[in-house]
Structures are given as C-alpha cells and as structure tokens.
Design a protein around this motif. Structure first.
Motif, PDB file in Angstrom:
ATOM      1  N   LEU A 177      45.256  36.086  -2.727  1.00 40.74           N
ATOM      2  CA  LEU A 177      44.164  35.121  -2.634  1.00 40.74           C
ATOM      3  C   LEU A 177      42.933  35.761  -1.985  1.00 40.74           C
ATOM      4  CD1 LEU A 177      46.102  31.890  -1.569  1.00 40.74           C
ATOM      5  CD2 LEU A 177      45.228  32.470  -3.829  1.00 40.74           C
ATOM      6  N   ALA A 178      43.157  36.558  -0.953  1.00 41.60           N
ATOM      7  CA  ALA A 178      42.040  37.196  -0.256  1.00 41.60           C
ATOM      8  C   ALA A 178      41.260  38.137  -1.167  1.00 41.60           C
ATOM      9  CB  ALA A 178      42.558  37.959   0.962  1.00 41.60           C
ATOM     10  N   LYS A 179      41.916  38.674  -2.178  1.00 42.38           N
ATOM     11  CA  LYS A 179      41.271  39.628  -3.085  1.00 42.38           C
ATOM     12  C   LYS A 179      40.653  38.963  -4.317  1.00 42.38           C
ATOM     13  CE  LYS A 179      44.374  43.433  -1.842  1.00 42.38           C
ATOM     14  NZ  LYS A 179      45.480  44.312  -2.304  1.00 42.38           N
ATOM     15  N   THR A 180      40.977  37.688  -4.546  1.00 41.64           N
ATOM     16  CA  THR A 180      40.560  37.068  -5.811  1.00 41.64           C
ATOM     17  C   THR A 180      39.715  35.815  -5.659  1.00 41.64           C
ATOM     18  OG1 THR A 180      42.644  35.801  -5.928  1.00 41.64           O
ATOM     19  CG2 THR A 180      42.598  37.952  -7.028  1.00 41.64           C
ATOM     20  N   MET A 181      39.552  35.281  -4.455  1.00 42.59           N
ATOM     21  CA  MET A 181      38.860  34.007  -4.272  1.00 42.59           C
ATOM     22  C   MET A 181      37.380  34.190  -3.996  1.00 42.59           C
ATOM     23  SD  MET A 181      41.707  32.169  -1.886  1.00 42.59           S
ATOM     24  CE  MET A 181      41.482  30.473  -2.336  1.00 42.59           C
ATOM     25  N   ILE A 182      36.586  33.257  -4.530  1.00 40.33           N
ATOM     26  CA  ILE A 182      35.158  33.226  -4.255  1.00 40.33           C
ATOM     27  C   ILE A 182      34.697  31.776  -4.229  1.00 40.33           C
ATOM     28  CG2 ILE A 182      34.630  33.556  -6.707  1.00 40.33           C
ATOM     29  CD1 ILE A 182      32.057  35.022  -5.817  1.00 40.33           C
ATOM     30  N   SER A 183      33.848  31.444  -3.260  1.00 45.98           N
ATOM     31  CA  SER A 183      33.336  30.083  -3.104  1.00 45.98           C
ATOM     32  C   SER A 183      31.947  29.984  -3.722  1.00 45.98           C
ATOM     33  CB  SER A 183      33.275  29.706  -1.622  1.00 45.98           C
ATOM     34  OG  SER A 183      34.548  29.790  -1.020  1.00 45.98           O
ATOM     35  N   LEU A 184      31.781  29.011  -4.606  1.00 40.32           N
ATOM     36  CA  LEU A 184      30.504  28.792  -5.278  1.00 40.32           C
ATOM     37  C   LEU A 184      29.650  27.795  -4.497  1.00 40.32           C
ATOM     38  CD1 LEU A 184      31.717  28.536  -9.004  1.00 40.32           C
ATOM     39  CD2 LEU A 184      30.995  30.568  -7.712  1.00 40.32           C
ATOM     40  N   PRO A 185      28.352  27.793  -4.722  1.00 37.04           N
ATOM     41  CA  PRO A 185      27.476  26.874  -3.989  1.00 37.04           C
ATOM     42  C   PRO A 185      27.870  25.409  -4.190  1.00 37.04           C
ATOM     43  CG  PRO A 185      26.175  28.526  -5.129  1.00 37.04           C
ATOM     44  CD  PRO A 185      27.583  28.681  -5.617  1.00 37.04           C
ATOM     45  N   LEU A 186      27.893  24.661  -3.104  1.00 41.47           N
ATOM     46  CA  LEU A 186      28.154  23.214  -3.161  1.00 41.47           C
ATOM     47  C   LEU A 186      27.603  22.598  -1.890  1.00 41.47           C
ATOM     48  CD1 LEU A 186      31.463  21.411  -4.203  1.00 41.47           C
ATOM     49  CD2 LEU A 186      30.034  20.595  -2.338  1.00 41.47           C
ATOM     50  N   TRP A 187      26.697  21.647  -2.047  1.00 40.08           N
ATOM     51  CA  TRP A 187      26.173  20.929  -0.886  1.00 40.08           C
ATOM     52  C   TRP A 187      25.716  19.537  -1.318  1.00 40.08           C
ATOM     53  CZ3 TRP A 187      23.318  25.089  -2.959  1.00 40.08           C
ATOM     54  CH2 TRP A 187      22.092  24.741  -3.565  1.00 40.08           C
ATOM     55  N   VAL A 188      25.641  18.657  -0.365  1.00 34.40           N
ATOM     56  CA  VAL A 188      25.153  17.301  -0.623  1.00 34.40           C
ATOM     57  C   VAL A 188      23.692  17.380  -1.056  1.00 34.40           C
ATOM     58  CG1 VAL A 188      24.614  15.073   0.422  1.00 34.40           C
ATOM     59  CG2 VAL A 188      26.766  16.222   0.974  1.00 34.40           C
ATOM     60  N   GLY A 189      23.390  16.769  -2.197  1.00 29.47           N
ATOM     61  CA  GLY A 189      22.042  16.803  -2.729  1.00 29.47           C
ATOM     62  C   GLY A 189      21.809  17.922  -3.723  1.00 29.47           C
ATOM     63  N   MET A 190      22.846  18.688  -4.029  1.00 29.21           N
ATOM     64  CA  MET A 190      22.710  19.762  -5.015  1.00 29.21           C
ATOM     65  C   MET A 190      22.414  19.150  -6.382  1.00 29.21           C
ATOM     66  SD  MET A 190      25.472  22.737  -5.939  1.00 29.21           S
ATOM     67  CE  MET A 190      25.055  24.117  -7.010  1.00 29.21           C
ATOM     68  N   GLU A 191      21.355  19.599  -7.008  1.00 31.05           N
ATOM     69  CA  GLU A 191      20.925  19.011  -8.275  1.00 31.05           C
ATOM     70  C   GLU A 191      21.702  19.599  -9.450  1.00 31.05           C
ATOM     71  OE1 GLU A 191      16.707  19.438  -8.541  1.00 31.05           O
ATOM     72  OE2 GLU A 191      16.327  17.972  -6.946  1.00 31.05           O
ATOM     73  N   LYS A 192      21.790  18.814 -10.511  1.00 33.78           N
ATOM     74  CA  LYS A 192      22.584  19.192 -11.676  1.00 33.78           C
ATOM     75  C   LYS A 192      22.099  20.493 -12.301  1.00 33.78           C
ATOM     76  CE  LYS A 192      24.273  17.413 -16.103  1.00 33.78           C
ATOM     77  NZ  LYS A 192      24.213  16.284 -17.095  1.00 33.78           N
ATOM     78  N   ASN A 193      20.789  20.698 -12.332  1.00 36.58           N
ATOM     79  CA  ASN A 193      20.285  21.915 -12.978  1.00 36.58           C
ATOM     80  C   ASN A 193      20.701  23.162 -12.203  1.00 36.58           C
ATOM     81  OD1 ASN A 193      18.369  21.285 -10.868  1.00 36.58           O
ATOM     82  ND2 ASN A 193      17.023  22.835 -11.763  1.00 36.58           N
ATOM     83  N   ALA A 194      20.772  23.074 -10.874  1.00 37.00           N
ATOM     84  CA  ALA A 194      21.233  24.208 -10.069  1.00 37.00           C
ATOM     85  C   ALA A 194      22.692  24.513 -10.374  1.00 37.00           C
ATOM     86  CB  ALA A 194      21.046  23.907  -8.583  1.00 37.00           C
ATOM     87  N   LEU A 195      23.489  23.469 -10.465  1.00 40.96           N
ATOM     88  CA  LEU A 195      24.903  23.649 -10.784  1.00 40.96           C
ATOM     89  C   LEU A 195      25.077  24.267 -12.169  1.00 40.96           C
ATOM     90  CD1 LEU A 195      27.728  21.181 -10.039  1.00 40.96           C
ATOM     91  CD2 LEU A 195      27.503  22.040 -12.352  1.00 40.96           C
ATOM     92  N   GLU A 196      24.274  23.843 -13.103  1.00 41.45           N
ATOM     93  CA  GLU A 196      24.365  24.379 -14.467  1.00 41.45           C
ATOM     94  C   GLU A 196      23.983  25.849 -14.517  1.00 41.45           C
ATOM     95  OE1 GLU A 196      21.917  21.660 -16.614  1.00 41.45           O
ATOM     96  OE2 GLU A 196      23.586  20.299 -17.057  1.00 41.45           O
ATOM     97  N   ILE A 197      23.003  26.254 -13.701  1.00 40.69           N
ATOM     98  CA  ILE A 197      22.617  27.666 -13.650  1.00 40.69           C
ATOM     99  C   ILE A 197      23.773  28.506 -13.110  1.00 40.69           C
ATOM    100  CG2 ILE A 197      21.109  29.316 -12.483  1.00 40.69           C
ATOM    101  CD1 ILE A 197      18.910  27.128 -12.610  1.00 40.69           C
ATOM    102  N   VAL A 198      24.395  28.039 -12.027  1.00 42.75           N
ATOM    103  CA  VAL A 198      25.529  28.761 -11.450  1.00 42.75           C
ATOM    104  C   VAL A 198      26.654  28.873 -12.476  1.00 42.75           C
ATOM    105  CG1 VAL A 198      27.282  28.779  -9.651  1.00 42.75           C
ATOM    106  CG2 VAL A 198      24.962  28.023  -9.103  1.00 42.75           C
TER     107      VAL A 198
END
Length: 367
Positions: free
Chosen positions: A338-359
């Motif tokens: 898990l330590a070698k394969t995990m990555i956390s993507l951006p997520l916060w309250v108020g994150m807009e849909k277009n930002a999520l779509e870009i990621v």
C-alpha cells in the motif's frame, strides 16, 4: 495557461463561515478568559452529543488524545497494544509514549483498514488493548473487533482522527471503544485553526480522569491527583470548532458527492478505487487510489499543476524511529505494498466540478 489545483484548499469552506468565525473570535477575545472556560464546556457537550457519547474531553491534539486515553485506561510498560500495520505514525507514537509495545496486524488490502480476522492470532497474555484506526474516513469492522475485545477482556481505543461522522452498522466511530481519540487538525473533516483534539467515552470516571490528566493531573487548582501534563484545548479553538461542527454533516455530504464523481470519472481506468466494507460507511477525509505506477502518476499530475499527497510513504514498522523493534522489509507485505502504490487526489469542501474533471481527465490519460 496551466491549471493549478491544490491538494487542499480551505478558502471555499472558510469563506462561507467567515462572519461566524470572526464573531467567535471576538467573543473569546472580549471575554478575557482564554483557557478552560465556557467555550470549551460548550464544545465538549456539543461534540459528545454529535458523536453519540456521554462525554467528550477537549485536548491539545489528536496524538495527545490517544495518549490520554491509553494512560487513563492504565495501559503502560509490559503491555501490548494491537494496531494496524497501515496507519499514520501517531497511532504508534501513542502506544510507545505510554511505554507499551505496538503489535501490528495487516489491513484488508481492499479497504486499507485493519483485518479483524487476523487480530486473534496476535493476542497474548500481555495484550491490553486493541487500537483500530478508521483510516482515510472509512469505519473499521467494529462488531468483530468489539466481540474479540469482550472475549479476551481487552480495552478498545479507537483512533478516530480521520473519520468524524463515519459509522459501522449505524453506530458512529468514536462511540464503540472504552476511550477514543479524535483529531481536529486543520485539514481534518472537522478542523480547528490550529492543533486540537478530544477524547470520547461513555465512562464518567474515565472522562474525569482524562480531564485531570490534561490539566497537570489536577481537578482542583493546586491539588494534583495524578502525574499529568498540560494537554488542554484552548477557548479559541473550542469556539471555532463549535461553529464548524454545525456544518459538519453538510460538508460530509459534499465530500461523499465529490468522491462519487471521482468514482464515475475514474471507473474505466486502471486505477484501483476506494472500496467500502459491508455495513461500513466512508466520510472521505481522503480520496485514495492505487496504481503500480504511483510515482509516475504523481509526477504527471504535479507537472500539470495538480497537487497530490501520499498517505503514507513509509509504514510505521520501517520508520527509523522504530528500528529497535527489529522489523525488516517484507514483515508486513500488505502495508508495504500500500505504501508503494497509494496516492491521494485533491478533495475539499467547495471543490468545483470542473476542477474534479481536470484531475480525473489527467489521471485517465496517464493510465
């Protein structure tokens, strides 16, 4: 022009409540009472009610909350505490801070939480407690854990630092154990504007002991019943947390909606997406995916202006601080994978849909 999307952005959340937070500051400032006052009492009562426990004791941070919980239960030298091999170092630090020995159990690779089916084989005559960690916001399989604890007469101390409002079989995390630690570090789902934490419990005697231990071991000024320390939650952070607590359920729903959008956007990629155990729910403190090309994916996203983090790159048993425990690579292969394969993507309250779509689009194109 390259898009810049940070891993975490407080601005949308805090803009919504700016006037309320400013009022909270003014009330504390003008009260001329800054430690152990009514703002703390109010928050403790409110958080206990929210978490469906009888008591909540505000303390200095999440690590101190875990240490105080173990201390109050009498866990110490020559005792063993069972905890997951996949966790943030604070869980282990709490165990060793009270003089006990951490005993690691591998997680389920699907959910990243401790595998309750592997706990019993690690129980010895020295085992004093089990410390499940509700990692990334998903509740552990607590029914199994509580049955084991009852059968072997063990304490349960939940590390609830990342899962405010999560539940298992309808019961909230932080309400199962004998005494449970929670963090209100700014980046948490319920975050202060500095360090803060709490211990939750249904045991009145434990709550009173923890209140004394956080305050120099004293319940009455200049009368010290225990060898305590200064681990108090101050009035200002309690006031801020009382404001934010009112919005926690709303913010949790936003987090779940963002996670669901990620799930839809990324379902046809080679990324391994978060899975939720039966009867558990998830409040998505973090949205964590897995790939064997983790480092390449992180570099690709960062090059394109997308902030990411790894939670966590080195499992506790391989940290230099715990070299004396004698573990080596390969001892806990699931945690190491898990330590070698995990990555956390951006997520916060108020994150807009277009930002999520870009990621999502960038992640999809990389795969």
């Amino acid at each position: 022009m390259k898009q810049s999307i940070p891993f975490l952005n407080f601005q949308p959340m805090h803009e919504r409540i700016h006037s309320e937070m400013q009022q909270a500051f003014n009330e504390v400032y003008d009260s001329y009472w800054y430690i152990m006052g009514e703002k703390l009492n109010t928050f403790e009562a409110s958080y206990a009610k929210y978490n469906q426990t009888k008591y909540s004791v505000g303390v200095s941070n999440g690590l101190d909350a875990l240490i105080l919980a173990l201390e109050a239960l009498g866990v110490g030298k020559d005792d063993e505490v069972i905890l997951p091999s996949n966790t943030y170092i604070a869980t282990v630090l709490a165990v060793t801070a009270v003089g006990a020995t951490p005993v690691f159990v591998e997680p389920r690779i699907e959910t990243y939480n401790i595998n309750p089916e592997l706990i019993e084989e690690k129980i010895t005559k020295k085992t004093k407690a089990i410390m499940p960690v509700h990692l990334y916001g998903q509740a552990c399989e607590m029914d199994h854990i509580m049955k084991l604890a009852e059968a072997y007469e063990l304490f349960v101390v939940e590390d609830n630092a990342q899962a405010h409002g999560s539940s298992y079989n309808g019961k909230l995390t932080g309400s199962f154990g004998h005494a449970n630690g929670v963090s209100f570090y700014p980046g948490k789902n319920l975050g202060a504007l500095g360090d803060a934490g709490a211990v939750t419990t249904d045991d009145e005697a434990l709550a009173e002991k923890i209140k004394a231990l956080r305050n120099y071991g004293s319940q009455k000024k200049y009368h010290n019943d225990y060898i305590g320390l200064n681990r108090r939650l101050d009035e200002l952070q309690a006031a801020f947390l009382s404001v934010k607590l009112q919005y926690l359920d709303q913010w949790t729903q936003e987090r779940r909606q963002i996670a669901e959008m990620y799930n839809k956007q990324l379902k046809d990629t080679n990324l391994i997406l978060p899975q939720v155990a039966n009867n558990a729910d998830h409040v998505y403190h973090l949205y964590v995916v897995r790939t064997n090309k983790r480092d390449e994916l992180q570099a690709h996203l960062n090059t394109n202006g997308i902030g990411t983090l790894i939670h966590y790159p080195i499992p506790p048993h391989l940290q230099k601080a715990y070299k004396h425990l004698g573990y080596k690579p390969g001892d806990f292969p699931i945690a190491e994978k898990l330590a070698k394969t995990m990555i956390s993507l951006p997520l916060w309250v108020g994150m807009e849909k277009n930002a999520l779509e870009i990621v999502s689009d960038l992640a999809s194109k990389f795969e």
